[in-house]
Scaffold this motif. Sequence first.
Motif, PDB file in Angstrom:
ATOM      1  N   ALA A 110       0.838  -1.204   0.000  1.00  0.00           N
ATOM      2  CA  ALA A 110       0.000   0.000   0.000  1.00  0.00           C
ATOM      3  C   ALA A 110       0.869   1.248   0.000  1.00  0.00           C
ATOM      4  CB  ALA A 110      -0.935  -0.011   1.205  1.00  0.00           C
ATOM      5  N   LEU A 111       1.898   1.253   0.838  1.00  0.00           N
ATOM      6  CA  LEU A 111       2.801   2.408   0.875  1.00  0.00           C
ATOM      7  C   LEU A 111       3.534   2.587  -0.451  1.00  0.00           C
ATOM      8  CD1 LEU A 111       4.528   2.485   4.385  1.00  0.00           C
ATOM      9  CD2 LEU A 111       3.134   4.264   3.315  1.00  0.00           C
ATOM     10  N   ALA A 112       3.881   1.462  -1.071  1.00  0.00           N
ATOM     11  CA  ALA A 112       4.584   1.540  -2.346  1.00  0.00           C
ATOM     12  C   ALA A 112       3.708   2.124  -3.451  1.00  0.00           C
ATOM     13  CB  ALA A 112       5.080   0.156  -2.748  1.00  0.00           C
ATOM     14  N   CYS A 113       2.389   2.084  -3.262  1.00  0.00           N
ATOM     15  CA  CYS A 113       1.462   2.656  -4.250  1.00  0.00           C
ATOM     16  C   CYS A 113       1.425   4.182  -4.204  1.00  0.00           C
ATOM     17  CB  CYS A 113       0.036   2.139  -4.006  1.00  0.00           C
ATOM     18  SG  CYS A 113      -0.206   0.416  -4.419  1.00  0.00           S
ATOM     19  N   LEU A 114       1.834   4.755  -3.082  1.00  0.00           N
ATOM     20  CA  LEU A 114       1.728   6.198  -2.914  1.00  0.00           C
ATOM     21  C   LEU A 114       2.848   6.914  -3.661  1.00  0.00           C
ATOM     22  CD1 LEU A 114       0.974   6.372   0.927  1.00  0.00           C
ATOM     23  CD2 LEU A 114      -0.665   6.344  -0.963  1.00  0.00           C
ATOM     24  N   PRO A 115       2.598   8.137  -4.104  1.00  0.00           N
ATOM     25  CA  PRO A 115       3.681   8.906  -4.743  1.00  0.00           C
ATOM     26  C   PRO A 115       4.875   9.083  -3.820  1.00  0.00           C
ATOM     27  CG  PRO A 115       1.550   9.967  -5.089  1.00  0.00           C
ATOM     28  CD  PRO A 115       1.322   8.872  -4.108  1.00  0.00           C
ATOM     29  N   SER A 116       4.588   9.195  -2.515  1.00  0.00           N
ATOM     30  CA  SER A 116       5.647   9.363  -1.522  1.00  0.00           C
ATOM     31  C   SER A 116       5.108   8.899  -0.167  1.00  0.00           C
ATOM     32  CB  SER A 116       6.069  10.825  -1.427  1.00  0.00           C
ATOM     33  OG  SER A 116       6.864  11.048  -0.264  1.00  0.00           O
ATOM     34  N   PRO A 117       5.963   8.294   0.655  1.00  0.00           N
ATOM     35  CA  PRO A 117       5.530   7.921   2.001  1.00  0.00           C
ATOM     36  C   PRO A 117       5.655   9.060   3.012  1.00  0.00           C
ATOM     37  CG  PRO A 117       7.744   7.130   1.639  1.00  0.00           C
ATOM     38  CD  PRO A 117       7.317   7.792   0.355  1.00  0.00           C
ATOM     39  N   GLU A 118       5.982  10.267   2.527  1.00  0.00           N
ATOM     40  CA  GLU A 118       6.170  11.402   3.424  1.00  0.00           C
ATOM     41  C   GLU A 118       4.934  11.587   4.301  1.00  0.00           C
ATOM     42  OE1 GLU A 118       8.637  14.707   4.705  1.00  0.00           O
ATOM     43  OE2 GLU A 118       9.022  12.989   3.405  1.00  0.00           O
ATOM     44  N   GLY A 119       5.168  11.703   5.607  1.00  0.00           N
ATOM     45  CA  GLY A 119       4.068  11.883   6.544  1.00  0.00           C
ATOM     46  C   GLY A 119       3.565  10.598   7.169  1.00  0.00           C
ATOM     47  N   VAL A 120       4.257   9.484   6.885  1.00  0.00           N
ATOM     48  CA  VAL A 120       3.837   8.178   7.399  1.00  0.00           C
ATOM     49  C   VAL A 120       4.937   7.604   8.293  1.00  0.00           C
ATOM     50  CG1 VAL A 120       3.140   5.820   6.802  1.00  0.00           C
ATOM     51  CG2 VAL A 120       2.429   7.746   5.354  1.00  0.00           C
ATOM     52  N   ALA A 121       4.527   6.957   9.385  1.00  0.00           N
ATOM     53  CA  ALA A 121       5.428   6.147  10.202  1.00  0.00           C
ATOM     54  C   ALA A 121       4.919   4.714  10.193  1.00  0.00           C
ATOM     55  CB  ALA A 121       5.501   6.670  11.633  1.00  0.00           C
TER      56      ALA A 121
END
Length: 363
Positions: A110-121
């Motif tokens: 799911a995280l890899a689908c995002l343009p960026s993981p910025e803002g996620v822990a």
Amino acid sequence: MNLDLMLDDLEELVVCESFSADHEALARSAALVADLGFRRLGARPETIVVDGVPHVRWTFGTPRVLLVGHHDTVWPIGTLREHPWSLENGIARGPGVFDMKAGLVQMFHALACLPSPEGVAVLITGDEEVGSTTSRALIEESARGCAAAFVLEASADGGALKTARKGTSDYRVTVHGKAAHAGLEPEKGANAGIELAHQILMLSTMGDGQTTVTPTMLSGGTTVNTVPALAGVSVDVRVPSLAQQDRVDRLVRTLTPRLSGTRLEISGGPNRPPLEEASSARLFELACGIAKDLDMEPLRGVAVGGASDGNFTAGIGCPTLDGLGAVGGGAHAPNEHVLVAEMPARTGLLAELIASVLKGDTR
């Protein structure tokens, strides 16, 4: 969504056994989780070892969303020989596949689908199955200041999300009595077993509606012809609210002995606070809207008696939605399994949930 790649990742995690009590196995598992995360996210995590238990955490910028999972399982090392990894007719099996290694795979993809993981822990703990003793502080620290925590524990029946979880308390009530010969002079003893029976009956009256107070493991006595000088019982408590957790705690601590010559020792107390429905309501509504947009079946939310690390995130005030992991069944049982066809949709749902929270969309 590349299901074949997800299944390759899942197999890799399942065949790396990770029994909670085996620190060497947990170290191997944590290293694999870190490597898998690096492959999918392009970033190395920090591995935090507390009392020998390894926890893995990624932090991307200033987190607004926390993703929570665990890599330990209830299965002793060697279980894989009896219940090997298999993938047949769309069903994946193996120790820990449902609880919760498929959830970890869905999280990474799911995280890899995002343009960026910025803002996620991302926090993946190593002792959830045994109470999160060494990871609680990390969980609470990671959740503070976040707008949402998404817990990748397995779903409830039929893929339902877990919108409420009971809080847990654990006690040990120990009775100290006085030994004596059971045949020659029993009157000179103080029978800890009989006193314990009184206490168990008293404990059994403390439940109230959804609150359960259950005496479980019993011990006592030394030989068949000796008045027992020591006896004890473990007590499992499940509560739907903090008020009920406090009520039961007060009652347990006011237990008093009934028999002359005996005394009580009470240890333990509240472990996990409840995840109340108010904590998940907004996020569940958001998830339902996203599922509709994705043409998924309507989501259901259920309250469950089991606890998770989501209890801790909710307990410090972070809105929390649980049960976002795999669809399947058989947690902690030999028939543990995952319906692999559900994995891409659940991964897409999580990705959209993360993106929505990051952009401030509460619908």
